[in-house]
Design a protein around this motif. Structure first.
Motif, PDB file in Angstrom:
ATOM      1  N   HIS A 162      39.767  30.075  46.917  1.00  0.00           N
ATOM      2  CA  HIS A 162      40.116  30.025  45.498  1.00  0.00           C
ATOM      3  C   HIS A 162      39.628  31.298  44.814  1.00  0.00           C
ATOM      4  CE1 HIS A 162      36.007  28.417  45.737  1.00  0.00           C
ATOM      5  NE2 HIS A 162      35.851  28.933  44.524  1.00  0.00           N
ATOM      6  N   LEU A 163      40.164  31.575  43.657  1.00  0.00           N
ATOM      7  CA  LEU A 163      39.761  32.736  42.875  1.00  0.00           C
ATOM      8  C   LEU A 163      38.535  32.400  42.040  1.00  0.00           C
ATOM      9  CD1 LEU A 163      43.273  33.917  41.568  1.00  0.00           C
ATOM     10  CD2 LEU A 163      41.997  34.785  43.559  1.00  0.00           C
ATOM     11  N   ALA A 164      37.805  33.443  41.684  1.00  0.00           N
ATOM     12  CA  ALA A 164      36.653  33.248  40.798  1.00  0.00           C
ATOM     13  C   ALA A 164      37.139  32.808  39.416  1.00  0.00           C
ATOM     14  CB  ALA A 164      35.857  34.547  40.689  1.00  0.00           C
ATOM     15  N   ALA A 165      36.362  31.939  38.792  1.00  0.00           N
ATOM     16  CA  ALA A 165      36.732  31.435  37.468  1.00  0.00           C
ATOM     17  C   ALA A 165      36.772  32.578  36.456  1.00  0.00           C
ATOM     18  CB  ALA A 165      35.732  30.376  37.030  1.00  0.00           C
ATOM     19  N   PRO A 166      37.673  32.518  35.500  1.00  0.00           N
ATOM     20  CA  PRO A 166      37.791  33.592  34.507  1.00  0.00           C
ATOM     21  C   PRO A 166      36.625  33.576  33.518  1.00  0.00           C
ATOM     22  CG  PRO A 166      39.251  31.796  33.939  1.00  0.00           C
ATOM     23  CD  PRO A 166      38.666  31.442  35.270  1.00  0.00           C
ATOM     24  N   ALA A 167      36.352  34.739  32.945  1.00  0.00           N
ATOM     25  CA  ALA A 167      35.315  34.834  31.916  1.00  0.00           C
ATOM     26  C   ALA A 167      35.843  34.286  30.598  1.00  0.00           C
ATOM     27  CB  ALA A 167      34.892  36.299  31.747  1.00  0.00           C
ATOM     28  N   ALA A 168      34.921  33.819  29.753  1.00  0.00           N
ATOM     29  CA  ALA A 168      35.303  33.280  28.440  1.00  0.00           C
ATOM     30  C   ALA A 168      36.018  34.355  27.613  1.00  0.00           C
ATOM     31  CB  ALA A 168      34.078  32.765  27.710  1.00  0.00           C
ATOM     32  N   LEU A 169      36.951  33.937  26.792  1.00  0.00           N
ATOM     33  CA  LEU A 169      37.707  34.858  25.951  1.00  0.00           C
ATOM     34  C   LEU A 169      37.064  34.972  24.575  1.00  0.00           C
ATOM     35  CD1 LEU A 169      41.393  33.807  26.778  1.00  0.00           C
ATOM     36  CD2 LEU A 169      39.938  35.505  27.920  1.00  0.00           C
ATOM     37  N   VAL A 170      37.224  36.134  23.963  1.00  0.00           N
ATOM     38  CA  VAL A 170      36.698  36.387  22.621  1.00  0.00           C
ATOM     39  C   VAL A 170      37.872  36.559  21.671  1.00  0.00           C
ATOM     40  CG1 VAL A 170      35.310  37.905  21.177  1.00  0.00           C
ATOM     41  CG2 VAL A 170      34.625  37.462  23.556  1.00  0.00           C
ATOM     42  N   SER A 171      37.855  35.813  20.589  1.00  0.00           N
ATOM     43  CA  SER A 171      38.963  35.866  19.625  1.00  0.00           C
ATOM     44  C   SER A 171      38.870  37.113  18.756  1.00  0.00           C
ATOM     45  CB  SER A 171      38.945  34.622  18.733  1.00  0.00           C
ATOM     46  OG  SER A 171      39.845  34.769  17.660  1.00  0.00           O
ATOM     47  N   PRO A 172      40.000  37.741  18.454  1.00  0.00           N
ATOM     48  CA  PRO A 172      39.981  38.883  17.524  1.00  0.00           C
ATOM     49  C   PRO A 172      39.726  38.449  16.083  1.00  0.00           C
ATOM     50  CG  PRO A 172      42.241  38.325  18.082  1.00  0.00           C
ATOM     51  CD  PRO A 172      41.360  37.467  18.945  1.00  0.00           C
ATOM     52  N   ALA A 173      39.761  37.135  15.819  1.00  0.00           N
ATOM     53  CA  ALA A 173      39.559  36.649  14.455  1.00  0.00           C
ATOM     54  C   ALA A 173      38.092  36.641  14.059  1.00  0.00           C
ATOM     55  CB  ALA A 173      40.137  35.243  14.307  1.00  0.00           C
ATOM     56  N   VAL A 177      38.436  25.065  30.136  1.00  0.00           N
ATOM     57  CA  VAL A 177      38.333  23.673  30.582  1.00  0.00           C
ATOM     58  C   VAL A 177      39.065  23.569  31.911  1.00  0.00           C
ATOM     59  CG1 VAL A 177      38.999  21.294  30.079  1.00  0.00           C
ATOM     60  CG2 VAL A 177      38.187  22.778  28.247  1.00  0.00           C
ATOM     61  N   PRO A 178      38.452  22.955  32.944  1.00  0.00           N
ATOM     62  CA  PRO A 178      39.111  22.880  34.259  1.00  0.00           C
ATOM     63  C   PRO A 178      40.423  22.120  34.200  1.00  0.00           C
ATOM     64  CG  PRO A 178      36.779  22.350  34.438  1.00  0.00           C
ATOM     65  CD  PRO A 178      37.087  22.395  32.974  1.00  0.00           C
ATOM     66  N   LEU A 179      41.399  22.601  34.952  1.00  0.00           N
ATOM     67  CA  LEU A 179      42.705  21.966  35.065  1.00  0.00           C
ATOM     68  C   LEU A 179      42.863  21.404  36.469  1.00  0.00           C
ATOM     69  CD1 LEU A 179      45.636  21.388  34.101  1.00  0.00           C
ATOM     70  CD2 LEU A 179      46.226  23.697  34.876  1.00  0.00           C
ATOM     71  N   ALA A 180      42.922  20.084  36.559  1.00  0.00           N
ATOM     72  CA  ALA A 180      43.195  19.375  37.818  1.00  0.00           C
ATOM     73  C   ALA A 180      42.255  19.770  38.950  1.00  0.00           C
ATOM     74  CB  ALA A 180      44.643  19.605  38.227  1.00  0.00           C
ATOM     75  N   PRO A 181      40.947  19.429  38.837  1.00  0.00           N
ATOM     76  CA  PRO A 181      40.049  19.664  39.979  1.00  0.00           C
ATOM     77  C   PRO A 181      40.521  18.894  41.208  1.00  0.00           C
ATOM     78  CG  PRO A 181      38.819  19.115  38.000  1.00  0.00           C
ATOM     79  CD  PRO A 181      40.256  18.822  37.696  1.00  0.00           C
ATOM     80  N   GLN A 182      40.396  19.507  42.358  1.00  0.00           N
ATOM     81  CA  GLN A 182      40.796  18.852  43.597  1.00  0.00           C
ATOM     82  C   GLN A 182      39.587  18.178  44.245  1.00  0.00           C
ATOM     83  OE1 GLN A 182      43.023  21.700  45.929  1.00  0.00           O
ATOM     84  NE2 GLN A 182      44.759  21.644  44.502  1.00  0.00           N
ATOM     85  N   ALA A 183      39.799  17.657  45.441  1.00  0.00           N
ATOM     86  CA  ALA A 183      38.764  16.852  46.089  1.00  0.00           C
ATOM     87  C   ALA A 183      37.481  17.639  46.347  1.00  0.00           C
ATOM     88  CB  ALA A 183      39.298  16.288  47.405  1.00  0.00           C
ATOM     89  N   ASP A 184      37.580  18.955  46.487  1.00  0.00           N
ATOM     90  CA  ASP A 184      36.381  19.752  46.734  1.00  0.00           C
ATOM     91  C   ASP A 184      35.716  20.195  45.430  1.00  0.00           C
ATOM     92  OD1 ASP A 184      38.231  21.555  45.862  1.00  0.00           O
ATOM     93  OD2 ASP A 184      38.207  22.826  47.651  1.00  0.00           O
ATOM     94  N   GLY A 185      36.255  19.720  44.292  1.00  0.00           N
ATOM     95  CA  GLY A 185      35.650  20.049  43.010  1.00  0.00           C
ATOM     96  C   GLY A 185      36.133  21.340  42.396  1.00  0.00           C
ATOM     97  N   VAL A 186      36.989  22.069  43.089  1.00  0.00           N
ATOM     98  CA  VAL A 186      37.500  23.341  42.559  1.00  0.00           C
ATOM     99  C   VAL A 186      38.825  23.071  41.842  1.00  0.00           C
ATOM    100  CG1 VAL A 186      38.251  25.674  43.123  1.00  0.00           C
ATOM    101  CG2 VAL A 186      36.377  24.603  44.421  1.00  0.00           C
ATOM    102  N   THR A 231      47.077  38.624  36.750  1.00  0.00           N
ATOM    103  CA  THR A 231      45.805  39.351  36.709  1.00  0.00           C
ATOM    104  C   THR A 231      45.674  40.236  37.938  1.00  0.00           C
ATOM    105  OG1 THR A 231      44.598  37.601  37.858  1.00  0.00           O
ATOM    106  CG2 THR A 231      44.775  37.429  35.447  1.00  0.00           C
ATOM    107  N   ALA A 232      44.648  41.054  37.940  1.00  0.00           N
ATOM    108  CA  ALA A 232      44.439  41.964  39.057  1.00  0.00           C
ATOM    109  C   ALA A 232      44.183  41.212  40.363  1.00  0.00           C
ATOM    110  CB  ALA A 232      43.269  42.897  38.757  1.00  0.00           C
ATOM    111  N   ASP A 233      43.588  39.997  40.281  1.00  0.00           N
ATOM    112  CA  ASP A 233      43.318  39.247  41.509  1.00  0.00           C
ATOM    113  C   ASP A 233      44.406  38.232  41.828  1.00  0.00           C
ATOM    114  OD1 ASP A 233      42.799  37.511  39.461  1.00  0.00           O
ATOM    115  OD2 ASP A 233      40.746  37.037  40.047  1.00  0.00           O
ATOM    116  N   GLY A 234      45.498  38.237  41.057  1.00  0.00           N
ATOM    117  CA  GLY A 234      46.646  37.420  41.419  1.00  0.00           C
ATOM    118  C   GLY A 234      46.811  36.112  40.665  1.00  0.00           C
ATOM    119  N   ALA A 235      45.936  35.799  39.717  1.00  0.00           N
ATOM    120  CA  ALA A 235      46.107  34.564  38.947  1.00  0.00           C
ATOM    121  C   ALA A 235      47.311  34.705  38.010  1.00  0.00           C
ATOM    122  CB  ALA A 235      44.848  34.270  38.145  1.00  0.00           C
TER     123      ALA A 235
END
Length: 494
Positions: free
Chosen positions: A214-225, A236-245, A406-410
């Protein structure tokens, strides 16, 4: 004395003569001694009293009547005038005379009436065709299909000019779908033992399964506002699988510093944990395909999410390729969402970053790249042009969507209200896109839904962004436009 001559003449005496009157009053003269006569005394002339002029009647002054309170005038009900109803024979003669005098006009009317029959039938078909869009969107699409796209575009531009998004303010609370894992028969429960609706957990403990690639989790985003809202930019995680990823992550963010009450969705999806498939719509691209225009029942158990495709092909300045054939020719230089035969997606410039080959499953093109090499396209602020779409132009703030890689393919998805082409590109860039493209626009076409399977085995959908218009069950039924389904990728080795 009455003159005898008068009598002899047969004339009536003038009894009203003054002398006669005097003789009657005085009487005859009488003789006296010594001769002569004595005139009798005559009565004095009676002077008639002057006529008494009666005093004028005194007209009493009228009583002072207080001013009446004005009352509303009663409605005047007019009786209907009798209208002479022409007889059938009279109407027939009049129509006959009209037909003889205006044969060309009658002929044109007949032709128009005949032509309107298929148009009415066509419009009726458009309103009742399968799909989730409303009547307004269906009517606009029908008009575009019948050479009235310019009228629709003008109306849409005027509407958005008069209904610009709110400036300033703060958004409401951030609400994202509850993360769910691979479906199983065991319902998920919280620490207090309360069942979480729609969420399930794997029957196998996560600690007993080694994580799959799996790919490394993305860093938090900062709003321009600035001054972030609670939860803004946090994944927030989307659909964790059986291994928790998880298969991906979701967050919400304000896209600019002007419309500070607007939130848009950002989805980050890992191709190592998910596989992607393009589904054709009944109208876009149209035609006959082996792949249905909905998520079939046999694939719903592994369904994670689904999101919208691109413009109508006549507006996309690009092509469509699937199932080994071309619905519209591909254009070199066009921004392209490419999915290979293993279900891995990428965003490329066609002809430079990818070319047709045996490993290509589908190609969905739409306009030009918004982000290339991690840099924004230099002409995003230039007025409306075919490069960014003619319908609303690039500067109109409207519901928009886009995808990037993204650069790593996400694979990234950004969608929500009140974005210009530039703020859409900036949000994709902020999320880490090295290449990005616009997909569809307008609230009827923007969707990103998350699906879970409940304990009863029924698949349920929820909108990942509450402000999106179309309900969360979209794509489980037939849809008129193409879309992309996101499914759990089978774990290597089973």
């Amino acid at each position: 004395m009455i003159e005898q001559d008068d009598v002899r003449a047969g004339q009536a005496p003038a009894w009203d003569d003054p002398l006669l009157k005097r003789a009657r009053q005085v009487g005859p003269a009488r003789p006296v001694a010594g001769g002569g006569t004595v005139e009798p005394e005559r009565e004095p002339d009676v002077v008639p009293e002057p006529d008494v002029v009666p005093e004028p009647d005194v007209v009493p002054e009228p009583d002072v009547v207080p001013e009446a309170v004005p009352m509303p005038e009663p409605e005047v009900v007019l009786e209907a005038e009798a209208v002479a109803v022409p007889t059938f024979e009279a109407a027939k003669r009049r129509n006959s005379r009209f037909h003889r005098r205006h044969p060309i006009l009658v002929g044109v009317s007949v032709v128009l009436a005949v032509l309107m029959v298929p148009l009415r039938w066509s419009y009726g078909q458009a309103l009742t065709a399968p799909g989730e869009e409303g009547y307004a969107a269906r009517s606009a699409e029908w008009m575009r299909d019948h050479q009235m796209g310019g009228v629709v575009n003008w109306v849409e531009r005027r509407w958005y000019e008069l209904n610009k998004p709110k400036v300033g303010g703060t958004p409401g609370s951030i609400v994202l779908p509850v993360a769910a894992s691979v479906p199983s028969s065991k319902p998920s429960t919280s620490a207090s033992g309360t069942t979480i609706p729609g969420a399930t957990t794997s029957s196998t403990p996560a600690t007993s399964i080694a994580p799959a690639p799996h790919l490394a989790a993305p860093a938090a985003l900062v709003s321009p506002a600035g001054g972030p809202v609670a939860g803004e930019g946090a994944w927030v995680p989307l659909a964790p699988q059986a291994d928790g990823v998880p298969a991906g992550y979701l967050t919400q963010i304000r896209p600019d510093a002007v419309h500070t009450s607007t939130l848009v969705l950002v989805a980050w999806m890992d191709p190592n944990r998910a596989t992607f498939k393009l589904f054709p719509g009944t109208k876009v691209p149209g035609g006959t395909w082996q792949t249905p225009s909905r998520i079939p029942a046999d694939l719903q158990s592994s369904l994670i999410a689904a999101f919208n495709g691109g413009f109508r092909l006549e507006d996309a300045r690009g092509g469509y390729y699937a199932e080994g054939r071309v619905a519209k020719p591909l254009r070199d230089g066009a921004a392209s969402l490419v999915i290979d035969t293993s279900g891995r997606p990428s965003v490329v410039m066609w002809g430079r970053d990818a070319q047709m080959g045996p490993g290509i499953e589908v190609v969905r093109q739409n306009l030009d790249l918004l982000v290339d090499g991690g840099v924004l396209a230099p002409d995003l602020n230039i007025g409306s042009s075919p490069k960014w779409g003619w319908t609303l132009g690039n500067e109109t703030f409207v519901a928009r969507s886009g995808v990037g890689v993204t650069a790593d393919g996400a694979l990234l998805f950004v969608g929500g209200p009140a974005m210009s082409v530039k703020t859409l590109a900036e949000t994709l860039q902020r999320a880490g896109a090295v290449r990005a493209m616009e997909m569809d626009i307008n609230e009827d076409w923007i969707s990103y839904n998350v699906y879970t399977t409940n304990a009863a085995g029924k698949v349920e959908g929820r909108k990942a962004l509450p402000s999106m218009k179309v309900w969360g069950g979209r794509y489980l039924g037939t849809d008129s436009r193409d879309f992309i389904g996101v499914f759990h990728r089978p774990r290597p080795g089973g």
